[in-house]
Design a protein around this motif. Structure first.
Motif, PDB file in Angstrom:
ATOM      1  N   PHE A   1      25.042  78.970-132.575  1.00  0.00           N
ATOM      2  CA  PHE A   1      25.268  80.366-132.935  1.00  0.00           C
ATOM      3  C   PHE A   1      25.491  80.457-134.439  1.00  0.00           C
ATOM      4  N   THR A   2      24.851  81.412-135.068  1.00  0.00           N
ATOM      5  CA  THR A   2      25.017  81.607-136.506  1.00  0.00           C
ATOM      6  C   THR A   2      26.477  81.932-136.804  1.00  0.00           C
ATOM      7  N   ARG A   3      27.078  81.168-137.692  1.00  0.00           N
ATOM      8  CA  ARG A   3      28.500  81.407-137.983  1.00  0.00           C
ATOM      9  C   ARG A   3      28.942  80.683-139.252  1.00  0.00           C
ATOM     10  N   ARG A   4      30.096  81.155-139.757  1.00  0.00           N
ATOM     11  CA  ARG A   4      30.771  80.449-140.846  1.00  0.00           C
ATOM     12  C   ARG A   4      31.487  79.249-140.249  1.00  0.00           C
ATOM     13  N   VAL A   5      31.416  78.101-140.901  1.00  0.00           N
ATOM     14  CA  VAL A   5      32.050  76.892-140.380  1.00  0.00           C
ATOM     15  C   VAL A   5      32.968  76.286-141.438  1.00  0.00           C
ATOM     16  N   VAL A   6      33.931  75.528-140.955  1.00  0.00           N
ATOM     17  CA  VAL A   6      34.726  74.672-141.830  1.00  0.00           C
ATOM     18  C   VAL A   6      34.057  73.300-141.788  1.00  0.00           C
ATOM     19  N   VAL A   7      33.438  72.908-142.887  1.00  0.00           N
ATOM     20  CA  VAL A   7      32.703  71.642-142.918  1.00  0.00           C
ATOM     21  C   VAL A   7      33.689  70.488-142.769  1.00  0.00           C
ATOM     22  N   PRO A   8      33.444  69.574-141.821  1.00  0.00           N
ATOM     23  CA  PRO A   8      34.356  68.449-141.613  1.00  0.00           C
ATOM     24  C   PRO A   8      34.627  67.678-142.901  1.00  0.00           C
ATOM     25  N   GLU A   9      35.862  67.210-143.044  1.00  0.00           N
ATOM     26  CA  GLU A   9      36.263  66.504-144.257  1.00  0.00           C
ATOM     27  C   GLU A   9      35.399  65.269-144.508  1.00  0.00           C
ATOM     28  N   LEU A  10      34.972  64.616-143.420  1.00  0.00           N
ATOM     29  CA  LEU A  10      34.088  63.461-143.564  1.00  0.00           C
ATOM     30  C   LEU A  10      32.856  63.793-144.400  1.00  0.00           C
ATOM     31  N   LEU A  11      32.311  64.981-144.163  1.00  0.00           N
ATOM     32  CA  LEU A  11      31.101  65.380-144.869  1.00  0.00           C
ATOM     33  C   LEU A  11      31.399  65.854-146.289  1.00  0.00           C
TER      34      LEU A  11
ATOM     35  N   LEU B   1      22.498  74.128-141.150  1.00  0.00           N
ATOM     36  CA  LEU B   1      21.419  74.879-140.505  1.00  0.00           C
ATOM     37  C   LEU B   1      22.022  75.834-139.485  1.00  0.00           C
ATOM     38  N   ASN B   2      21.751  77.116-139.667  1.00  0.00           N
ATOM     39  CA  ASN B   2      22.254  78.193-138.813  1.00  0.00           C
ATOM     40  C   ASN B   2      23.757  78.385-138.955  1.00  0.00           C
ATOM     41  N   CYS B   3      24.317  77.866-140.033  1.00  0.00           N
ATOM     42  CA  CYS B   3      25.739  78.057-140.329  1.00  0.00           C
ATOM     43  C   CYS B   3      25.924  77.936-141.836  1.00  0.00           C
ATOM     44  N   PHE B   4      27.115  78.271-142.313  1.00  0.00           N
ATOM     45  CA  PHE B   4      27.378  78.219-143.755  1.00  0.00           C
ATOM     46  C   PHE B   4      28.870  78.056-143.985  1.00  0.00           C
ATOM     47  N   SER B   5      29.221  77.517-145.133  1.00  0.00           N
ATOM     48  CA  SER B   5      30.630  77.363-145.493  1.00  0.00           C
ATOM     49  C   SER B   5      31.025  78.464-146.466  1.00  0.00           C
ATOM     50  N   GLU B   6      32.287  78.826-146.443  1.00  0.00           N
ATOM     51  CA  GLU B   6      32.751  79.926-147.289  1.00  0.00           C
ATOM     52  C   GLU B   6      32.605  79.596-148.768  1.00  0.00           C
ATOM     53  N   ASP B   7      32.783  78.328-149.137  1.00  0.00           N
ATOM     54  CA  ASP B   7      32.703  77.950-150.551  1.00  0.00           C
ATOM     55  C   ASP B   7      31.278  77.738-151.037  1.00  0.00           C
ATOM     56  N   LEU B   8      30.303  77.756-150.124  1.00  0.00           N
ATOM     57  CA  LEU B   8      28.883  77.626-150.475  1.00  0.00           C
ATOM     58  C   LEU B   8      28.595  76.356-151.288  1.00  0.00           C
ATOM     59  N   LEU B   9      29.285  75.288-150.961  1.00  0.00           N
ATOM     60  CA  LEU B   9      29.071  74.023-151.663  1.00  0.00           C
ATOM     61  C   LEU B   9      27.956  73.183-151.036  1.00  0.00           C
ATOM     62  N   PHE B  10      27.420  73.650-149.931  1.00  0.00           N
ATOM     63  CA  PHE B  10      26.346  72.912-149.258  1.00  0.00           C
ATOM     64  C   PHE B  10      25.127  73.815-149.114  1.00  0.00           C
ATOM     65  N   PRO B  11      23.917  73.282-149.289  1.00  0.00           N
ATOM     66  CA  PRO B  11      22.726  74.077-149.005  1.00  0.00           C
ATOM     67  C   PRO B  11      22.779  74.572-147.553  1.00  0.00           C
ATOM     68  N   ALA B  12      22.542  75.845-147.341  1.00  0.00           N
ATOM     69  CA  ALA B  12      22.670  76.424-146.000  1.00  0.00           C
ATOM     70  C   ALA B  12      21.589  77.472-145.780  1.00  0.00           C
TER      71      ALA B  12
ATOM     72  N   ARG C   1      27.393  75.492-156.525  1.00  0.00           N
ATOM     73  CA  ARG C   1      27.348  76.426-155.400  1.00  0.00           C
ATOM     74  C   ARG C   1      25.894  76.714-155.063  1.00  0.00           C
ATOM     75  N   HIS C   2      25.644  76.886-153.780  1.00  0.00           N
ATOM     76  CA  HIS C   2      24.276  77.114-153.310  1.00  0.00           C
ATOM     77  C   HIS C   2      24.178  78.519-152.722  1.00  0.00           C
ATOM     78  N   PRO C   3      23.278  79.367-153.216  1.00  0.00           N
ATOM     79  CA  PRO C   3      23.094  80.687-152.607  1.00  0.00           C
ATOM     80  C   PRO C   3      22.748  80.544-151.127  1.00  0.00           C
ATOM     81  N   LEU C   4      23.372  81.336-150.280  1.00  0.00           N
ATOM     82  CA  LEU C   4      23.066  81.299-148.853  1.00  0.00           C
ATOM     83  C   LEU C   4      21.662  81.844-148.631  1.00  0.00           C
ATOM     84  N   VAL C   5      20.796  81.032-148.056  1.00  0.00           N
ATOM     85  CA  VAL C   5      19.400  81.418-147.840  1.00  0.00           C
ATOM     86  C   VAL C   5      19.251  82.073-146.471  1.00  0.00           C
ATOM     87  N   LYS C   6      18.619  83.249-146.453  1.00  0.00           N
ATOM     88  CA  LYS C   6      18.369  83.969-145.206  1.00  0.00           C
ATOM     89  C   LYS C   6      16.860  84.130-145.050  1.00  0.00           C
TER      90      LYS C   6
END
Length: 366
Positions: free
Chosen positions: A155-165, A175-186, A343-348
């Motif tokens: 489901f498309t949603r905002r996620v808390v990226v695991p600390e491991l990652l 993919l199909n999710c994004f982090s609030e800080d936009l530090l990962f390509p999404a 920061r990576h712009p959220l791609v839609k």
């Protein structure tokens, strides 16, 4: 290294993996002038296929020049060495739920399609949101030093990226999710624009009494599609009527019940935007039980463009959910995306309209 290989290396370069240079078998194949399969056979000392000594030499020279770690060719590699060679080029696809809907299967197929051009192996793992399974799965892939990790949600949603990652140097793509800080390509679907396009398809046909059957409103996709619906009405100067918005739950039974409710209104809709194709199946059944023809009495549009859409009677107009394209996008970013911490712009990605036979102009009501 021969002159042809040098020129190939200078003009084409090697693969770049999200912020760091990483040599893959695909890079070696380009420089050596052979297939990635041939490179794999040579580097893994597989003698089941006869390969010329000249080709072997070109592969080994290209690998050494590009800085790829080549096992000692005079000894047979151990099982651990063979596995390491394979996993060095592997990409991990980690998803919370694969089986409950076709969307993530389509995304995974998009990834597999894209890696045909790069020669990478794709490893798949499903975590079911289990708090113990997910971190252990991610740690396993990190320990194997995979080329990248695709972290996906059904489901498309905002996620808390695991600390491991967050702590790893391994490239991570969402993919199909994004982090609030936009530090990962999404990458996610353009749900608002998709809802607008779906509603506008009914408006263009002349409808003004347009209803929508939503998904569960706490979900990003349902909220986005409903926002798009309201925006399209506003753009066409059509007043919003809350009676024409009925909450569903993505299942055919919800589409059936919502349609019964909508058609029981004193001024029922002439067009219905079902926010997924499964609810549209229930909508069809309800309309037919009420003796109403599609699209002559009521026009219907769905969303997702499931396989069932084209087999309904009449075939259902729908919006494509671009999950396969999203899978291709993450691989493109992995090898050709921007470098460095930023920061990576959220791609839609666009949800395209597929026109079939379930929409026509409304009847004039007396």
């Amino acid at each position: 290294m021969n002159e042809q290989a040098k020129k190939s290396s200078q003009h084409r370069g090697v693969g770049k993996v999200a912020g760091r240079q990483r040599v893959t078998m695909h890079d070696i194949a380009r420089v050596a002038g052979c297939s990635q399969t041939t490179v794999s056979l040579v580097l893994n000392k597989n003698d089941s296929v006869k390969i010329s000594e000249d080709t072997k030499t070109r592969v080994l020279d290209a690998a050494k020049t590009l800085g790829y770690s080549v096992p000692n060719q005079n000894t047979k590699p151990s099982t651990k060495e063979r596995r390491s060679t394979i996993l060095d080029d592997a990409i991990a696809f980690v998803v919370d739920d694969l089986a409950s809907s076709p969307e993530m299967v389509n995304a995974f197929n998009g990834v597999k399609q894209a890696v045909r051009e790069t020669g990478n192996l794709v490893l798949l793992a499903e975590t079911q949101n289990d708090p113990e399974v997910e971190p252990s799965t991610l740690q396993f892939f990190l320990d194997q030093k995979v080329a990248g990790i695709i972290y996906a949600t059904v489901f498309t949603r905002r996620v808390v990226v695991p600390e491991l990652l967050r702590q790893t140097a391994t490239p991570v793509l969402l993919l199909n999710c994004f982090s609030e800080d936009l530090l990962f390509p999404a990458v996610i679907p353009g749900e608002i624009a998709g809802g607008h396009s779906a509603t506008n398809a009914l408006i263009r046909a002349g409808h003004e009494r347009i209803a929508t059957i939503t998904g569960e409103p706490f979900m990003e996709c349902a909220a986005g599609r409903t926002t798009g619906y309201r925006n399209a009405l506003a753009s066409a100067d059509i007043p919003f009527d809350e009676d024409l918005v009925v909450e569903g739950n993505w299942l055919p039974s919800a589409g059936y019940a919502a349609t019964q409710k909508l058609m029981g209104l004193s001024n029922p809709p002439t067009g219905i935007f079902c926010q997924n194709d499964r609810m549209a199946i229930g909508c069809y059944e309800a309309l037919k039980e009420l003796g109403l023809a599609i699209p002559e009495d009521v026009s219907v549009i769905g969303f997702d463009d499931d396989e069932t859409a084209r087999h309904l009677s009449p075939p259902l107009t729908s919006m494509i959910l671009p999950t396969r394209a999203m899978g291709r996008w993450v691989i493109e970013q992995l090898f050709h995306g921007p470098t460095g911490d930023q920061r990576h712009p959220l791609v839609k990605l666009e949800c395209e309209l597929v026109e079939r036979d379930s929409i026509t102009q409304p009847k004039t009501r007396g």
